[in-house]
Design a protein around this motif. Structure first.
Motif, PDB file in Angstrom:
ATOM      1  N   TRP A 125       0.840  -1.204   0.000  1.00  0.00           N
ATOM      2  CA  TRP A 125       0.000   0.000   0.000  1.00  0.00           C
ATOM      3  C   TRP A 125       0.870   1.248   0.000  1.00  0.00           C
ATOM      4  N   ASP A 126       1.904   1.234   0.816  1.00  0.00           N
ATOM      5  CA  ASP A 126       2.817   2.376   0.892  1.00  0.00           C
ATOM      6  C   ASP A 126       4.123   2.032   0.200  1.00  0.00           C
ATOM      7  N   LEU A 127       4.357   2.665  -0.928  1.00  0.00           N
ATOM      8  CA  LEU A 127       5.624   2.531  -1.635  1.00  0.00           C
ATOM      9  C   LEU A 127       6.450   3.792  -1.371  1.00  0.00           C
ATOM     10  N   VAL A 128       7.748   3.673  -1.500  1.00  0.00           N
ATOM     11  CA  VAL A 128       8.632   4.804  -1.226  1.00  0.00           C
ATOM     12  C   VAL A 128       8.248   6.018  -2.069  1.00  0.00           C
ATOM     13  N   ASP A 129       7.978   5.803  -3.343  1.00  0.00           N
ATOM     14  CA  ASP A 129       7.686   6.925  -4.228  1.00  0.00           C
ATOM     15  C   ASP A 129       6.189   7.163  -4.455  1.00  0.00           C
ATOM     16  N   MET A 130       5.350   6.279  -3.966  1.00  0.00           N
ATOM     17  CA  MET A 130       3.901   6.430  -4.125  1.00  0.00           C
ATOM     18  C   MET A 130       3.192   5.942  -2.862  1.00  0.00           C
ATOM     19  N   PRO A 131       3.118   6.790  -1.832  1.00  0.00           N
ATOM     20  CA  PRO A 131       2.468   6.390  -0.584  1.00  0.00           C
ATOM     21  C   PRO A 131       0.949   6.377  -0.706  1.00  0.00           C
ATOM     22  N   ASP A 132       0.302   5.876   0.325  1.00  0.00           N
ATOM     23  CA  ASP A 132      -1.161   5.902   0.451  1.00  0.00           C
ATOM     24  C   ASP A 132      -1.898   5.248  -0.712  1.00  0.00           C
ATOM     25  N   GLY A 133      -1.330   4.176  -1.243  1.00  0.00           N
ATOM     26  CA  GLY A 133      -2.014   3.434  -2.299  1.00  0.00           C
ATOM     27  C   GLY A 133      -2.075   4.134  -3.644  1.00  0.00           C
ATOM     28  N   LEU A 134      -1.249   5.140  -3.850  1.00  0.00           N
ATOM     29  CA  LEU A 134      -1.310   5.917  -5.091  1.00  0.00           C
ATOM     30  C   LEU A 134      -1.130   5.041  -6.333  1.00  0.00           C
ATOM     31  N   LEU A 135      -0.200   4.105  -6.295  1.00  0.00           N
ATOM     32  CA  LEU A 135      -0.006   3.239  -7.464  1.00  0.00           C
ATOM     33  C   LEU A 135      -1.257   2.419  -7.748  1.00  0.00           C
ATOM     34  N   LEU A 136      -1.825   1.807  -6.723  1.00  0.00           N
ATOM     35  CA  LEU A 136      -3.033   0.998  -6.935  1.00  0.00           C
ATOM     36  C   LEU A 136      -4.187   1.871  -7.434  1.00  0.00           C
ATOM     37  N   ARG A 137      -4.280   3.089  -6.939  1.00  0.00           N
ATOM     38  CA  ARG A 137      -5.314   4.014  -7.429  1.00  0.00           C
ATOM     39  C   ARG A 137      -5.159   4.264  -8.918  1.00  0.00           C
ATOM     40  N   ARG A 138      -3.924   4.510  -9.330  1.00  0.00           N
ATOM     41  CA  ARG A 138      -3.657   4.779 -10.754  1.00  0.00           C
ATOM     42  C   ARG A 138      -3.932   3.551 -11.617  1.00  0.00           C
ATOM     43  N   ILE A 139      -3.502   2.396 -11.135  1.00  0.00           N
ATOM     44  CA  ILE A 139      -3.721   1.165 -11.908  1.00  0.00           C
ATOM     45  C   ILE A 139      -5.216   0.893 -12.062  1.00  0.00           C
ATOM     46  N   LEU A 140      -5.957   0.980 -10.969  1.00  0.00           N
ATOM     47  CA  LEU A 140      -7.388   0.673 -11.029  1.00  0.00           C
ATOM     48  C   LEU A 140      -8.175   1.737 -11.791  1.00  0.00           C
ATOM     49  N   ALA A 141      -7.682   2.956 -11.837  1.00  0.00           N
ATOM     50  CA  ALA A 141      -8.334   3.983 -12.655  1.00  0.00           C
ATOM     51  C   ALA A 141      -8.184   3.654 -14.140  1.00  0.00           C
ATOM     52  N   ALA A 142      -7.027   3.123 -14.501  1.00  0.00           N
ATOM     53  CA  ALA A 142      -6.771   2.780 -15.901  1.00  0.00           C
ATOM     54  C   ALA A 142      -7.327   1.415 -16.286  1.00  0.00           C
ATOM     55  N   ARG A 143      -7.269   0.462 -15.348  1.00  0.00           N
ATOM     56  CA  ARG A 143      -7.712  -0.910 -15.616  1.00  0.00           C
ATOM     57  C   ARG A 143      -8.545  -1.412 -14.444  1.00  0.00           C
ATOM     58  N   PRO A 144      -9.793  -0.975 -14.344  1.00  0.00           N
ATOM     59  CA  PRO A 144     -10.599  -1.279 -13.160  1.00  0.00           C
ATOM     60  C   PRO A 144     -10.877  -2.760 -12.918  1.00  0.00           C
ATOM     61  N   ARG A 145     -10.736  -3.603 -13.917  1.00  0.00           N
ATOM     62  CA  ARG A 145     -11.039  -5.028 -13.750  1.00  0.00           C
ATOM     63  C   ARG A 145      -9.823  -5.892 -13.441  1.00  0.00           C
ATOM     64  N   ILE A 146      -8.649  -5.313 -13.386  1.00  0.00           N
ATOM     65  CA  ILE A 146      -7.459  -6.129 -13.117  1.00  0.00           C
ATOM     66  C   ILE A 146      -7.465  -6.587 -11.655  1.00  0.00           C
ATOM     67  N   PRO A 147      -7.249  -7.874 -11.421  1.00  0.00           N
ATOM     68  CA  PRO A 147      -7.182  -8.363 -10.039  1.00  0.00           C
ATOM     69  C   PRO A 147      -5.987  -7.746  -9.306  1.00  0.00           C
ATOM     70  N   THR A 148      -6.246  -7.219  -8.110  1.00  0.00           N
ATOM     71  CA  THR A 148      -5.200  -6.557  -7.345  1.00  0.00           C
ATOM     72  C   THR A 148      -5.222  -7.032  -5.894  1.00  0.00           C
ATOM     73  N   ILE A 149      -4.028  -7.175  -5.338  1.00  0.00           N
ATOM     74  CA  ILE A 149      -3.884  -7.474  -3.921  1.00  0.00           C
ATOM     75  C   ILE A 149      -3.089  -6.336  -3.292  1.00  0.00           C
ATOM     76  N   ALA A 150      -3.649  -5.741  -2.248  1.00  0.00           N
ATOM     77  CA  ALA A 150      -2.955  -4.698  -1.493  1.00  0.00           C
ATOM     78  C   ALA A 150      -2.351  -5.320  -0.247  1.00  0.00           C
ATOM     79  N   GLN A 209      -5.512   2.036   6.317  1.00  0.00           N
ATOM     80  CA  GLN A 209      -5.108   1.449   5.038  1.00  0.00           C
ATOM     81  C   GLN A 209      -6.140   0.443   4.551  1.00  0.00           C
ATOM     82  N   GLU A 210      -6.644  -0.370   5.465  1.00  0.00           N
ATOM     83  CA  GLU A 210      -7.630  -1.380   5.074  1.00  0.00           C
ATOM     84  C   GLU A 210      -8.901  -0.722   4.531  1.00  0.00           C
ATOM     85  N   ILE A 211      -9.382   0.285   5.202  1.00  0.00           N
ATOM     86  CA  ILE A 211     -10.602   0.982   4.752  1.00  0.00           C
ATOM     87  C   ILE A 211     -10.370   1.646   3.401  1.00  0.00           C
ATOM     88  N   GLN A 212      -9.216   2.297   3.241  1.00  0.00           N
ATOM     89  CA  GLN A 212      -8.919   2.944   1.969  1.00  0.00           C
ATOM     90  C   GLN A 212      -8.809   1.920   0.834  1.00  0.00           C
TER      91      GLN A 212
END
Length: 134
Positions: free
Chosen positions: A52-77, A86-89
């Motif tokens: 969820w927290d990456l050094v360059d993309m905290p607060d799930g930013l990467l997962l947000r971007r991925i799911l915005a572009a590909r909402p159906r891709i299976p993702t594990i946080a 973090q769980e609620i977000q």
């Protein structure tokens, strides 16, 4: 040679990669969100596992971007243990699954196999780990 069923992009979770040994997957390992974003432009990816927290993309930013572009891709946080924020977000974002960073490898492997619909490999890989083959 084993048939590969899925390509998994794993970001910031090198410690979980060995749990996927013997699964019929192609594993792309990245350490940063930036590297992962570049990889997604070049590679065909079937699912994403990311801290969820990456050094360059905290607060799930990467997962947000991925799911915005590909909402159906299976993702594990992968979230910090006991971090309810973090769980609620992550749930609000709509990730496929949420796993604590402290979850044991067998549980992580089983969860991923269910998401990829290759459940029969979860027990085979677990048996190999128990026998010391991993």
């Amino acid at each position: 040679m084993c048939r590969v069923y899925s390509t998994i992009l794993m970001i910031g979770a090198e410690d979980k990669a060995h749990a996927l040994h013997q699964l019929p997957v192609r594993l792309l390992r990245m350490n940063t969100g930036r590297d992962a974003a570049q990889c997604l432009r070049r590679e065909s990816v079937d699912s994403v596992v990311s801290r969820w927290d990456l050094v360059d993309m905290p607060d799930g930013l990467l997962l947000r971007r991925i799911l915005a572009a590909r909402p159906r891709i299976p993702t594990i946080a992968l979230i910090q243990p006991g971090n309810h924020r973090q769980e609620i977000q992550a749930r609000s974002l709509g990730v496929t699954a949420i796993v604590s960073e402290e979850a044991d490898n067998a549980y992580f492997r089983e969860m991923l196999c269910q998401i990829l619909h290759i459940e029969e490999y979860a027990t085979l890989a677990a048996a190999g780990a128990a026998d010391g083959f991993l």
